[in-house]
Design a protein around this motif. Structure first.
Motif, mmCIF file in Angstrom:
data_model
loop_
_atom_site.group_PDB
_atom_site.id
_atom_site.type_symbol
_atom_site.label_atom_id
_atom_site.label_comp_id
_atom_site.label_asym_id
_atom_site.label_seq_id
_atom_site.Cartn_x
_atom_site.Cartn_y
_atom_site.Cartn_z
ATOM 1 N N ALA A 159 0.775 -1.087 0.030
ATOM 2 C CA ALA A 159 -0.058 0.084 0.057
ATOM 3 C C ALA A 159 0.830 1.255 -0.006
ATOM 4 C CB ALA A 159 -0.778 0.173 1.323
ATOM 5 N N VAL A 160 0.620 2.183 -0.941
ATOM 6 C CA VAL A 160 1.421 3.377 -0.843
ATOM 7 C C VAL A 160 0.769 4.556 -0.255
ATOM 8 C CG1 VAL A 160 2.566 4.864 -2.716
ATOM 9 C CG2 VAL A 160 2.473 2.641 -3.189
ATOM 10 N N LEU A 161 1.554 5.079 0.521
ATOM 11 C CA LEU A 161 0.775 6.270 1.371
ATOM 12 C C LEU A 161 1.516 7.667 0.817
ATOM 13 C CD1 LEU A 161 -1.033 6.946 3.664
ATOM 14 C CD2 LEU A 161 0.903 6.543 5.325
ATOM 15 N N ALA A 162 0.735 8.187 0.004
ATOM 16 C CA ALA A 162 1.145 9.468 -0.532
ATOM 17 C C ALA A 162 -0.165 10.517 -0.759
ATOM 18 C CB ALA A 162 1.992 9.184 -2.118
ATOM 19 N N GLU A 163 0.289 11.435 -0.828
ATOM 20 C CA GLU A 163 -0.885 12.708 -0.904
ATOM 21 C C GLU A 163 -2.037 12.481 0.378
ATOM 22 O OE1 GLU A 163 -2.034 12.689 -4.946
ATOM 23 O OE2 GLU A 163 -0.184 14.042 -5.391
ATOM 24 N N LYS A 164 -1.434 12.159 1.610
ATOM 25 C CA LYS A 164 -2.354 11.921 2.450
ATOM 26 C C LYS A 164 -3.313 10.686 2.591
ATOM 27 C CE LYS A 164 -2.006 16.968 2.984
ATOM 28 N NZ LYS A 164 -2.346 18.057 2.773
#
Lengths: 270, 380
Positions: free
Chosen positions: A223-228
């Motif tokens: 899972a990629v956590l980016a841009e909140k």
């Protein structure tokens, strides 16, 4: 538990986050974040430093109360559930903190047996044996049992912390940067250990990590956590096809390519 | 689905069948439900004999703790010469039973602590440890003197900013607490003295009593103890935190000397400010005494001052003041020394800080006793 229900259980996600919002002062960390963790998978959580990976883990296990949204763990809405139910859920998960978070006043054995002492009324001898078993399960020698956390190396502290997280045989295991600060050999051994434990103990694992090798060798999905928010959840190979710039840079940078080559080479030799 | 939180309890019973005895389990066999089994199983097993079959068909969940316990039970029975077999092992359960092999029993450690020889051993260890600490403290003092001499030859090497900063911290900031405490001490000494001397009609001598106790002993001692608790501990905590954070190693790796940089300004700041604090303490204690005699004996301020003027020889005041630099040196050195002894963990910072305060107060009181003998024998 009958067959039908068990099958249904397998399909419902073990952790389900909806619309999570986290805020520290004026700074918004997460906004409208959704994530499902399936039963039995190992999911990796990646993101730039400061993107809020640890905060997300802490939100799931209730150390950080989210400003909005809902957290469901094992089918239970953690904010609406009764204290007794929440306690039952807490005993079914384990968390490995970054540096092990061992209690410094207890030796390793007492640390591992601590949840047993608190939550069960087993005899001291049996507690000792269970702790000993977990110690060997995470690959620590029996001589580590009587040592104090300050006498252990960073890698050993992590393993001891893992043994403590595993002592009640949790269904769900959270790992915060399990391989950070370990040498490549120890990190690789820890990766294999996580795979082994998953196979033997029917674990679901959620790990926040920066370690590209771990992502390739251990994780079923990332899972990629980016841009909140969680901007993508897929297998590593699926993410490689993503055209999201941060993800491309992450996996296709020099280190990402090296990790991919190593994992491919491992695949060939096996 | 919340079903895996409210699953059935563990139940177990012994069933006699033609082919042997069956121990039947159902429900959940996990660490949290194991306690009842652990207590009751020995009783059940005592009633049975011959081959035993563990029936796990209706067991819904088994964890490593449960598997370990089953393995141990089977192993113990086999040791008694009985045969044990499993029935209803799924793939999962047999894997768990394979995984949860009982650990080899090592000889119980830790129990020898109670043996008399161990007590003697501990005592010896403690004494040797104290001796070693004393030796390394002396070595630390030696290094401090060398650095101080080097700085004295070249005063520009002294970190003036650091020195002034620490003088503010240990001196100026300690003024309110030292002033208040010594004022109260002076008050109490004069009040109690006056009450006793009144019985002989010698109440005016309360002033003499106040003069000798306060100027010679009390003001110095109280101030030093407060400073040891305030600043000695702060030194240990500051340097200890730096040590734990590898800041000291960073300094050394850059070719800088932590003694000149950290120890010298702190100890010198104490040596410079403690006499000033003690002087203030003298004034405050006398003021406290003056107020006490004013209200208990009706000796007004003028009589108090003239009596004080008559009895005061510079002796007592000087004795008090001469002791202060030595106390300051002891407090500062012990504080810094323990800071350097911190090893890695945050826990040891706390441990060393406590030790520093105890050692500093101990050494102040010890030095005070030595000085008392010294000054009496030189008739001062």
């Amino acid at each position: 538990m009958d067959e039908e229900q068990a099958a249904m259980d397998d399909k419902t996600p073990i952790v389900s986050l909806r619309g999570i919002r986290n805020r520290f002062g004026a700074q918004t960390i997460h906004e409208n974040l959704d994530l499902d963790i399936r039963r039995g998978e190992i999911i990796g959580l990646i993101g730039a430093s400061g993107a809020g990976k640890s905060v997300l883990l802490r939100t799931i296990i209730g150390l950080n109360r989210q400003a909005g949204g809902s957290v469901r763990v094992m089918g239970l809405d953690m904010d609406k559930a009764k204290e007794k139910q929440r306690e039952a859920v807490r005993r079914r998960w384990g968390m490995l903190f970054q540096d092990g978070a061992l209690f410094s006043s207890l030796n390793v054995g007492e640390n591992i047996a601590f949840p047993l002492r608190e939550f069960t009324s087993l005899s001291a001898a049996l507690r000792r044996d269970i702790a000993m078993l977990k110690l060997s399960l995470v690959g620590l020698p029996a001589s580590a049992y009587d040592k104090f956390p300050s006498e252990l190396s960073g890698g050993m502290r992590k393993r001891a912390g893992l043994a403590r997280a595993l002592v009640l045989d949790p269904a769900l295991l959270f790992l915060d940067e399990p391989t950070a600060g370990l040498d490549p050999l120890a990190a690789g051994a820890l990766d294999r250990l996580i795979l082994e434990l998953r196979k033997n103990l029917d674990l679901t694992v959620c790990m926040a990590t920066h370690d590209l090798d771990s992502l390739y060798t251990v994780c079923d999905r990332v899972a990629v956590l980016a841009e909140k928010r969680i901007s993508a959840v897929d297998t590593v190979n699926g993410l490689l096809r993503s055209d999201y710039p941060w993800i491309r840079e992450y996996f296709l940078g020099a280190r990402g390519r090296a990790a991919a080559e190593r994992s491919a080479a491992d695949g060939r030799t096996q | 689905m919340t079903d895996d939180l409210s699953s059935p309890d563990l139940s177990f019973y012994l069933k006699k069948t033609p082919e042997g005895e069956h121990l039947v389990f159902s429900g959940e066999l996990t660490a949290q439900r194991l306690d009842r089994l652990e207590k009751e199983l020995p009783g059940i097993l005592r009633k049975s004999s011959g081959p035993l079959v563990f029936v796990l068909d209706s067991l819904t969940r088994l964890d490593t703790a449960g598997a370990l316990f089953l393995n141990q039970t089977a192993e113990n029975l086999r040791a008694e010469g009985r045969t044990c077999t499993w029935q209803g092992l799924g793939a999962n359960f047999s894997r768990l039973l394979e995984l949860a092999r009982p650990p080899a029993h090592d000889t119980e450690k830790g129990k020898s602590c109670l043996a008399p020889s161990a007590v003697v051993e501990k005592l010896g260890e403690t004494v040797c440890g104290a001796g070693a600490t004393l030796v390394s403290l002396l070595a630390f003092f030696g290094v401090f003197l060398c650095r101080a001499a080097r700085v004295a030859c070249n005063p520009l090497r002294l970190r003036a900013t650091s020195l002034v900063f620490h003088m503010e911290q240990v001196g100026l900031r300690a003024v309110p607490i030292v002033a208040l405490l010594t004022f109260l001490i002076g008050l109490v000494v004069a009040y109690m003295g006056a009450r006793q001397l009144q019985m002989f009609g010698a109440q005016i001598f309360a002033v003499n009593l106040l003069e000798v106790t306060v100027l010679r002993e009390m003001a110095v001692l109280i101030t030093s103890i407060v400073v040891a608790g305030r600043s000695g501990s702060a030194f240990t905590a500051q340097i200890g935190a730096m040590q734990a954070n590898e800041e000291i190693s960073a300094l050394v790796s850059m070719g800088l000397d932590p003694h000149t940089l950290l120890v010298l300004p702190r100890v010198l700041a104490l040596i410079f400010t403690l006499p000033l604090l003690v002087f203030l303490a003298d004034i405050m204690a006398l003021a406290g005494g003056a107020i006490a005699v004013r209200y208990t004996l009706d000796i007004d301020i003028h009589t108090f001052i003239s009596q004080l003027y008559n009895v005061t020889k510079m002796n007592n005041f000087l004795v008090g003041m001469l002791k202060t630099p030595f106390f300051a040196l002891a407090i500062g050195l012990i504080g810094c020394f323990n800071g350097f002894k911190v090893s890695g963990s945050a826990e040891s910072v706390g441990f060393m800080t406590t030790r520093a305060v105890v050692q500093a107060i101990f050494s102040v009181i010890l030095l005070n006793a030595v000085f008392a003998i010294f000054f009496t024998s030189i008739r001062m």
